[in-house]
Design an enzyme around this catalytic site. Structure first.
Site, short mmCIF file in Angstrom:
data_model
loop_
_atom_site.label_atom_id
_atom_site.label_comp_id
_atom_site.label_asym_id
_atom_site.label_seq_id
_atom_site.Cartn_x
_atom_site.Cartn_y
_atom_site.Cartn_z
N GLY A 18 0.84 -1.23 0.24
CA GLY A 18 0.26 -0.06 -0.03
C GLY A 18 0.86 1.30 -0.01
O GLY A 18 0.50 2.37 0.62
N LYS A 43 -2.75 -1.57 -4.95
CA LYS A 43 -3.89 -1.82 -6.05
C LYS A 43 -3.78 -0.60 -7.06
O LYS A 43 -4.28 -0.59 -8.30
CB LYS A 43 -5.15 -2.03 -5.42
CG LYS A 43 -5.20 -3.27 -4.72
CD LYS A 43 -6.57 -3.45 -4.16
CE LYS A 43 -7.69 -3.54 -5.01
NZ LYS A 43 -9.16 -3.56 -4.31
N ASP A 75 -3.03 -7.22 -5.06
CA ASP A 75 -3.75 -7.19 -4.07
C ASP A 75 -3.05 -7.97 -2.82
O ASP A 75 -2.93 -9.24 -2.95
CB ASP A 75 -5.36 -7.55 -4.45
CG ASP A 75 -6.14 -7.35 -3.15
OD1 ASP A 75 -5.90 -7.20 -2.15
OD2 ASP A 75 -7.42 -7.44 -3.68
N TYR A 170 -12.76 -2.30 13.59
CA TYR A 170 -11.75 -1.70 13.05
C TYR A 170 -10.68 -2.10 14.04
O TYR A 170 -9.47 -2.40 13.91
CB TYR A 170 -11.71 -0.37 12.97
CG TYR A 170 -10.62 0.48 12.64
CD1 TYR A 170 -9.89 0.36 11.36
CD2 TYR A 170 -9.93 1.47 13.46
CE1 TYR A 170 -8.72 0.76 10.97
CE2 TYR A 170 -8.87 2.29 13.17
CZ TYR A 170 -8.08 1.72 12.07
OH TYR A 170 -7.09 2.44 11.64
N LYS A 174 -7.04 -3.92 13.76
CA LYS A 174 -5.61 -3.32 14.09
C LYS A 174 -4.79 -3.87 15.05
O LYS A 174 -3.55 -4.29 15.05
CB LYS A 174 -5.72 -1.90 14.17
CG LYS A 174 -6.34 -0.93 13.16
CD LYS A 174 -5.55 -1.01 11.81
CE LYS A 174 -4.20 -0.43 11.83
NZ LYS A 174 -3.43 -0.38 10.80
#
Length: 282
Positions: A18, A43, A75, A170, A174
């Site tokens: 990323g 991506k 990906d 979330y 994480k």
């Protein structure tokens, strides 16, 4: 800790997930300034209407900074793609020294309102992605004389009050990334591979954060520079020191003698800064 004068990523090869924009790109460009080789797995091959930058613009910035870039469109959720990206990096640059697990998806919706599709997306990119990329890299990291894995994830805090404002989904994604750090550090303790996490004290101004949390947050944020510089310190440390730790950006820099954090912030004072998730003021 290595002394500042001895710090360098010259000749090192990194693979960053990323890394087409934001913190990942900032870390990549700092490494490139030393002449490092940087493979990017992301991506974003075409411009996003709300998020500037692609894997190819990031590669150009790396080359301009003095590094060698290998943009790999793919990906992190695809096992074959992850393995192929690691293989390409090793084939092109002759080895692999550093993994930076930067790719992440964000949705703060409460359990009642989040879709299971978004839940799966966050777990697949955040937790599974970090696990998969590191797993694929382990055989090559073992051959490096200063191997590091750095995952952008927070210290694990089970204080119930955090869940008042941060969605459970979330949080799970994480914290799972941090468990990857803690677990792999233990598993690889005999392999001279440092495995750590890094998290910002405050919100960091990136296009992705502005898009999700609002542009008004910029005035309460720090620049990507602080995460870039803290990551550089950790990635240039000699293996044999810290591993299995979840570091905070300003604490890393303070340990290096940094006392003035004003250049890193947009806000007028430290008190005006917005704390990131799971963080307290220093």
């Amino acid at each position: 800790m290595s002394s500042a004068s001895n710090r360098s990523l010259t000749g090192r090869t990194l693979i960053i997930s990323g890394g087409s924009r934001g913190i990942g790109e900032a870390i990549a460009i700092r490494a490139a300034q030393d002449g490092a080789n940087v493979a990017l797995l992301a991506k974003t091959s075409t411009p996003h209407p709300k998020l500037p930058g692609t894997i190819f613009t990031a590669a150009k910035a790396i080359e301009k900074a003095g590094g060698h870039a290998l943009p790999i469109v793919g990906d992190v959720r695809d096992d074959a793609c992850v393995q192929a990206a690691v293989d390409q990096a090793v084939s092109q640059f002759g080895g692999l020294d550093i993994v930076v697990n930067n790719a992440s998806a964000l949705d703060l919706s409460s359990t009642e309102h989040i879709s299971m599709k978004k839940y799966d997306l966050m777990l697949d990119i955040n937790a599974r992605g970090a696990f998969a990329l590191t797993k694929a890299a382990i055989p090559h990291l073992r051959r490096s004389d200063n191997a590091h894995v750095l995952t952008l994830s927070p210290p694990i805090s089970l204080t119930p009050e955090w869940f008042d404002n941060i969605g459970t989904a979330y949080t799970i994604s994480k914290f799972a990334m941090s468990l990857v750090t803690i677990g792999l550090a233990r598993e690889l303790k005999g392999d001279s591979i440092a495995v750590n996490s890094l998290w910002p004290r405050t919100t960091i101004d990136t296009a992705a954060v502005r898009n999700v949390l609002g542009e008004e947050l910029t005035a309460k944020s720090r620049k990507t520079d602080i995460m870039r510089d803290a990551a550089y310190v950790l990635l240039t440390n000699a293996v044999g020191g810290a591993t299995g730790e979840c570091f905070i950006d300003d604490e890393v820099l303070a340990s290096e003698g940094v006392t003035d954090f004003a250049p890193y912030r947009y806000a007028g004072s430290e008190e005006e800064l917005e704390l990131d998730f799971w963080m307290h003021r220093r």
